[in-house]
Every structure is written in C-alpha cells, then in structure tokens.
Design a protein around this motif. Structure first.
Motif, PDB file in Angstrom:
ATOM      1  N   GLY A  84       0.807  -1.212   0.000  1.00  0.00           N
ATOM      2  CA  GLY A  84       0.000   0.000   0.000  1.00  0.00           C
ATOM      3  C   GLY A  84       0.839   1.259   0.000  1.00  0.00           C
ATOM      4  N   MET A  85       2.123   1.144   0.429  1.00  0.00           N
ATOM      5  CA  MET A  85       2.995   2.315   0.470  1.00  0.00           C
ATOM      6  C   MET A  85       3.619   2.615  -0.880  1.00  0.00           C
ATOM      7  N   ILE A  86       3.497   1.704  -1.817  1.00  0.00           N
ATOM      8  CA  ILE A  86       4.028   1.977  -3.162  1.00  0.00           C
ATOM      9  C   ILE A  86       3.090   2.971  -3.844  1.00  0.00           C
ATOM     10  N   PRO A  87       3.628   4.035  -4.411  1.00  0.00           N
ATOM     11  CA  PRO A  87       2.750   5.012  -5.059  1.00  0.00           C
ATOM     12  C   PRO A  87       1.853   4.360  -6.113  1.00  0.00           C
ATOM     13  N   TYR A  88       0.609   4.776  -6.116  1.00  0.00           N
ATOM     14  CA  TYR A  88      -0.432   4.280  -7.026  1.00  0.00           C
ATOM     15  C   TYR A  88      -0.878   2.862  -6.708  1.00  0.00           C
ATOM     16  N   ALA A  89      -0.257   2.241  -5.720  1.00  0.00           N
ATOM     17  CA  ALA A  89      -0.655   0.871  -5.416  1.00  0.00           C
ATOM     18  C   ALA A  89      -1.903   0.878  -4.542  1.00  0.00           C
ATOM     19  N   PHE A  90      -2.467  -0.299  -4.405  1.00  0.00           N
ATOM     20  CA  PHE A  90      -3.729  -0.457  -3.683  1.00  0.00           C
ATOM     21  C   PHE A  90      -3.429  -1.108  -2.333  1.00  0.00           C
ATOM     22  N   ALA A  91      -4.022  -0.548  -1.266  1.00  0.00           N
ATOM     23  CA  ALA A  91      -3.814  -1.115   0.067  1.00  0.00           C
ATOM     24  C   ALA A  91      -4.949  -2.076   0.377  1.00  0.00           C
ATOM     25  N   VAL A  92      -4.651  -3.370   0.218  1.00  0.00           N
ATOM     26  CA  VAL A  92      -5.696  -4.391   0.418  1.00  0.00           C
ATOM     27  C   VAL A  92      -6.263  -4.324   1.829  1.00  0.00           C
ATOM     28  N   THR A  93      -5.363  -4.067   2.799  1.00  0.00           N
ATOM     29  CA  THR A  93      -5.789  -4.098   4.201  1.00  0.00           C
ATOM     30  C   THR A  93      -6.609  -2.868   4.592  1.00  0.00           C
ATOM     31  N   SER A  94      -6.834  -1.962   3.638  1.00  0.00           N
ATOM     32  CA  SER A  94      -7.717  -0.835   3.958  1.00  0.00           C
ATOM     33  C   SER A  94      -9.176  -1.202   3.692  1.00  0.00           C
ATOM     34  N   HIS A  95      -9.421  -2.461   3.372  1.00  0.00           N
ATOM     35  CA  HIS A  95     -10.799  -2.919   3.194  1.00  0.00           C
ATOM     36  C   HIS A  95     -11.201  -3.745   4.402  1.00  0.00           C
ATOM     37  N   LEU A  96     -12.266  -3.288   5.032  1.00  0.00           N
ATOM     38  CA  LEU A  96     -12.684  -3.916   6.284  1.00  0.00           C
ATOM     39  C   LEU A  96     -12.976  -5.401   6.100  1.00  0.00           C
ATOM     40  N   ILE A  97     -13.519  -5.754   4.938  1.00  0.00           N
ATOM     41  CA  ILE A  97     -13.915  -7.154   4.782  1.00  0.00           C
ATOM     42  C   ILE A  97     -12.696  -8.077   4.813  1.00  0.00           C
ATOM     43  N   SER A 149       1.708  29.865  -3.032  1.00  0.00           N
ATOM     44  CA  SER A 149       2.530  28.693  -3.365  1.00  0.00           C
ATOM     45  C   SER A 149       3.829  28.656  -2.563  1.00  0.00           C
ATOM     46  N   VAL A 150       4.229  29.818  -1.983  1.00  0.00           N
ATOM     47  CA  VAL A 150       5.435  29.786  -1.139  1.00  0.00           C
ATOM     48  C   VAL A 150       5.233  28.877   0.067  1.00  0.00           C
ATOM     49  N   LEU A 151       3.984  28.663   0.429  1.00  0.00           N
ATOM     50  CA  LEU A 151       3.706  27.815   1.601  1.00  0.00           C
ATOM     51  C   LEU A 151       3.688  26.326   1.256  1.00  0.00           C
ATOM     52  N   SER A 152       3.759  26.039  -0.040  1.00  0.00           N
ATOM     53  CA  SER A 152       3.578  24.628  -0.432  1.00  0.00           C
ATOM     54  C   SER A 152       4.608  23.662   0.168  1.00  0.00           C
ATOM     55  N   PRO A 153       5.847  24.087   0.505  1.00  0.00           N
ATOM     56  CA  PRO A 153       6.753  23.111   1.146  1.00  0.00           C
ATOM     57  C   PRO A 153       6.236  22.581   2.476  1.00  0.00           C
ATOM     58  N   LEU A 154       5.409  23.373   3.164  1.00  0.00           N
ATOM     59  CA  LEU A 154       4.952  22.914   4.496  1.00  0.00           C
ATOM     60  C   LEU A 154       4.206  21.581   4.416  1.00  0.00           C
ATOM     61  N   PRO A 155       3.125  21.514   3.609  1.00  0.00           N
ATOM     62  CA  PRO A 155       2.470  20.199   3.520  1.00  0.00           C
ATOM     63  C   PRO A 155       3.349  19.139   2.870  1.00  0.00           C
ATOM     64  N   LEU A 156       4.320  19.606   2.064  1.00  0.00           N
ATOM     65  CA  LEU A 156       5.229  18.613   1.473  1.00  0.00           C
ATOM     66  C   LEU A 156       6.028  17.915   2.576  1.00  0.00           C
ATOM     67  N   PHE A 157       6.582  18.722   3.492  1.00  0.00           N
ATOM     68  CA  PHE A 157       7.333  18.115   4.603  1.00  0.00           C
ATOM     69  C   PHE A 157       6.425  17.223   5.442  1.00  0.00           C
ATOM     70  N   LEU A 158       5.198  17.716   5.626  1.00  0.00           N
ATOM     71  CA  LEU A 158       4.244  16.929   6.409  1.00  0.00           C
ATOM     72  C   LEU A 158       3.955  15.593   5.714  1.00  0.00           C
ATOM     73  N   THR A 159       3.851  15.666   4.387  1.00  0.00           N
ATOM     74  CA  THR A 159       3.592  14.439   3.631  1.00  0.00           C
ATOM     75  C   THR A 159       4.754  13.463   3.764  1.00  0.00           C
ATOM     76  N   ILE A 160       5.978  14.035   3.726  1.00  0.00           N
ATOM     77  CA  ILE A 160       7.157  13.164   3.879  1.00  0.00           C
ATOM     78  C   ILE A 160       7.133  12.505   5.260  1.00  0.00           C
ATOM     79  N   ALA A 161       6.850  13.338   6.283  1.00  0.00           N
ATOM     80  CA  ALA A 161       6.800  12.805   7.644  1.00  0.00           C
ATOM     81  C   ALA A 161       5.709  11.749   7.766  1.00  0.00           C
ATOM     82  N   LEU A 162       4.551  12.048   7.164  1.00  0.00           N
ATOM     83  CA  LEU A 162       3.437  11.097   7.230  1.00  0.00           C
ATOM     84  C   LEU A 162       3.800   9.792   6.529  1.00  0.00           C
ATOM     85  N   THR A 163       4.524   9.911   5.432  1.00  0.00           N
ATOM     86  CA  THR A 163       4.912   8.702   4.704  1.00  0.00           C
ATOM     87  C   THR A 163       5.793   7.815   5.590  1.00  0.00           C
ATOM     88  N   ALA A 164       6.743   8.465   6.263  1.00  0.00           N
ATOM     89  CA  ALA A 164       7.593   7.704   7.185  1.00  0.00           C
ATOM     90  C   ALA A 164       6.748   7.062   8.275  1.00  0.00           C
TER      91      ALA A 164
END
Lengths: 192, 251
Positions: B105-118, B207-222
C-alpha cells in the motif's frame, strides 16, 4: 501550471490529473464509500481465502520447516564447532601443563646437576687445598727441623768455640790449660 | 476550489476479470485479489526461493526470512509458551501477509488491500474461529471457563460473565477494525496532505507555503511505513495472545 489562478476559474473537474475521473465507478452500483461497498464482499472473501490458504500451505509445508531446519543446522553446527574448539582448547591446555611440568622437571634436574657439580668441584678443591696444605705443612716442618738441627749444630759449634776460647783465656791468665770436665761444667752453668 | 480532492478513490476495487454475479454479489478478479496473490508471491520469494540453498551463512534474503521467522517465533513463544508451536504457520502467515500487503500500500499508485474492512475482518474471523475451534476441541466445555473468572464471588459472576463474553466477542471486531482503520486513515491523510501541496502550488502567491504540507507528507509517509509494520506486528501479537486463551483457557 496551465491555470495561473485556479481560484477564480473553477470549471469542475478541469484538473483531471488530480481527479482521475469517476469512470471507474462503472463496477460499483452506487457511489458508496468503497471499503463498505458490500457488493464486492463475497468475491473479496473468496480471493482472500484462496490467497491466504495458498500462503498458509506454502508456509506450513515448505517455508517454515525449511527455515527451521536451517536454523537448527546452524545451531548444531555452531555447537559442534564450539565443542570442537573447546576440546582443542583443553588439549592445548593439557599440552601447556605438560610443557610446564617438563620445563620445571628439567629446571629441577639442571639445578640438581649444577648443585652436584658445584659440590664435587668444591670437594675436589678442598681436597687439593688440604693436600697442598699438608705438603706445605710437611715442608714447613722439615724446614723447621732443618733450621732447628742447623741451629743446634751451630749452637754446638758455639759451645766448642766458647770452650776453646774459654780454655785459651784460662790458659793465658793462669798459664795452665783447664781440664776438659771442669770446662764443660762451667759452660753448662753459663748456658742455663 | 478548482481542484477537487478525492482521497477515497484510491480504495476503489477495480475489476480486472469479471466473473459474473451471485445475486447482488459481483464475482470478479479485482486488483485487490491480484495484490493478495502478489503478496503470496513476494512472501514465497523471501521464504522459499531465497532459502532454497539452505546456506549456513545466509544471504540477505535468507537472513530476512530467518529474522522474520525468529521474530515471530519469539512473539508466539512469549505469548503462548511451548504449546503454541503448532500455530507458528498461522501466526507467521498472518504477519507476513498483513505486513507485505500494508507495505504494498505504500508503493505510489498501489492499492492497500488491508484498507478494506472485509479483508481484515476475514483474517480476524479466521483467528477467532481457530481460537474457539481449537479451544473447544482441546478443552471441551472447559474452554468456556474462559468467561468465568476464578476466585470471584458468585454474586459478581452475573455481571462479570456478560462482560467477559462481550469482551471476547469484541476481539475480532477490534482486531479487524484496528488494522483497517489505521490503513484507511493513514492513506487518506497522506493523500490529503499531498493534495495540499498541489493546491497551494496552484494558489498564486500562496505557493510559497507549499513546502509545508510537502514536509508533512514526507513525515506522514515515514509514519505510515512505521504503522504498516507495527500493525502487522500488532495483528500477529494479538493473534498469539488470543491463541494462548485457546491453549490455556483457565483464568
């Protein structure tokens, strides 16, 4: 970006690279939240059962016994190697002890030999010294005896000379030679 | 908003091979099924192909398989003691399956099977049915002593037994919802924060603020990588703990 100010020009769905469209909804009857889309549950469970069943079979029959065997073999190998190393170490220790005893034996023997040699040499030297001393003492005694006899002889000569001299003196004084016996008596008396 | 965000789209099932219907149920080979079989393939690659040489000094992949094996063996042993060895294939399979699917699920564009409750519910139901099945098979009615805490006055049992029953029944629910909700929420959060980057870039001066969510996204990915591994471990550990109840039902 293509649109410099997207906030003011909002054609919905214009940025289709962000929203890849809803054409995929062809499969789903409703636009419900996909994880709760119950129409796919049965198929998902079946695929899950097949996939997980296959996985379980592979793990149970092939993978886990093999990994277990690998780990077991390695542990065995390590233990046997350690045992061997231990045996070699104790062997080496024993050899070391044997070497130590041999060395201390040899040292003791060498010490004994050295001591014996030293004693022998000392005894020999002692003997030599003693015999030399004996020789010297004997020579000393002989020399002393010679000296004594020579002295006696000389003293005897002295007595004779003294007698002769005394006789000559008496003869000159009295005009008559003294008899030998009285001369001896007079000499004996003065000698002591 | 010019760009509309659709963080849910990633969870849609895509039919690869349609196989017809049973009532309202659609039978199809979906990308979810493909990912599950791919996970089985990857696990087989690590644990079977990489161990084929049975090297005394392992290569990287074999070392990986051994690490997973010893890790799960430790986990299982700590939870169940010596009697739990027979459940090693189950716990190991569950751990590897959930771990690999989470990481897929962490591979970009991939599907996270375990995100399905069933799916997570299916796995949790499997665990609980093994617990109940083995418990009853091994201990008979004594297994239900699990619900009767020992050394408790009889008066209190009337309250405690229902509580124990409810807590037991909630196990498969909590087991499945925990994994499902973690994966779902994590992927939605990543998608949203990543989307903020795009949105800010398109917002002129903002757009100068755009790095902020980028860093957050990197942190979230980790964080999501951590969660992916952690949830697999939690799933396997809880399975081992529940299995311990089947092995030793006495309280």
């Amino acid at each position: 970006m293509a649109q410099p100010n997207p906030l003011t020009t909002p054609p919905p769905g214009a940025d289709t690279q962000i929203v890849p469209g809803h054409t995929e909804h062809a499969n789903s009857h409703t636009g419900a939240f996909p994880p709760f889309e119950s129409s796919g549950f049965l198929a998902q469970l079946i695929w899950l059962a097949l996939a997980f069943g296959l996985l379980y079979y592979l793990m149970d029959k092939i993978a886990l016994p093999r990994i277990q065997a690998i780990l077991h073999n390695r542990a065995e190998r390590l233990r046997s190697d350690l045992d061997q190393a231990q045996a070699m170490k104790s062997e080496a220790d024993a050899a070391g002890v044997a070497y130590e005893t041999a060395l201390s034996d040899a040292q003791a023997k060498a010490r004994d030999i050295a001591q014996a040699t030293r004693n022998d040499l000392a005894a020999e030297a002692d003997d030599k010294r003693k015999s030399l001393e004996g020789d010297l003492n004997a020579k000393l005694a002989a020399a002393e005896a010679t000296i004594r006899s020579r002295t006696e002889q000389a003293m005897g000569n002295v007595r004779e000379i003294a007698g002769d001299t005394a006789a000559a003196i008496v003869e000159r004084l009295t005009g008559q030679a003294p008899d030998r016996a009285s001369l001896d008596r007079a000499l004996d008396a003065t000698a002591h | 908003m010019a760009v509309t965000i659709d963080p849910i789209h990633q969870f849609e099932l895509k039919t690869l091979v349609p196989l017809g219907h049973i009532g309202s149920q659609q039978l199809a080979f979906t990308q979810s099924a493909l990912y599950m079989f791919a996970a089985v393939g990857v696990i087989a690659l690590i644990t079977i192909v990489a161990t084929a040489s049975r090297a005394v000094v392992p290569g990287r992949m074999q070392a990986l398989a051994e690490i997973f094996y010893e890790f799960m063996e430790d986990t299982l042993h700590q939870a169940t003691g010596d009697g739990g060895k027979k459940f090693m294939p189950l716990v190991f399979s569950l751990f590897m399956f959930v771990l690999v699917l989470n990481l897929f699920g962490m591979i970009p564009y991939a599907f996270a099977v375990t995100s399905h409750l069933i799916i997570t519910f299916g796995l949790a139901a499997l665990v609980i049915s093994v617990v109940v099945g083995y418990g009853v098979y091994k201990h008979g009615a004594h297994f239900f002593g699990l619900f009767v805490p020992s050394g408790v006055p009889k008066v209190l049992l009337g309250i405690l037994v229902p509580i124990e029953v409810i807590s037991f029944i909630s196990r498969p629910i909590s087991l499945s919802v925990r994994l499902f909700a973690n994966m779902l929420a994590g992927h939605i959060a990543m998608k949203i924060f990543a989307f903020f980057v795009v949105q800010l870039l398109l917002a002129g001066a903002w757009s100068v603020l755009s790095p902020l969510p980028l860093f957050l996204t990197i942190a979230l990915t980790a964080l999501e990588f951590l969660v992916a591994a952690l949830q697999a471990y939690v799933f396997a550990t809880l399975t081992a703990i529940y299995l311990n109840d089947a092995l030793h039902p006495g309280h």
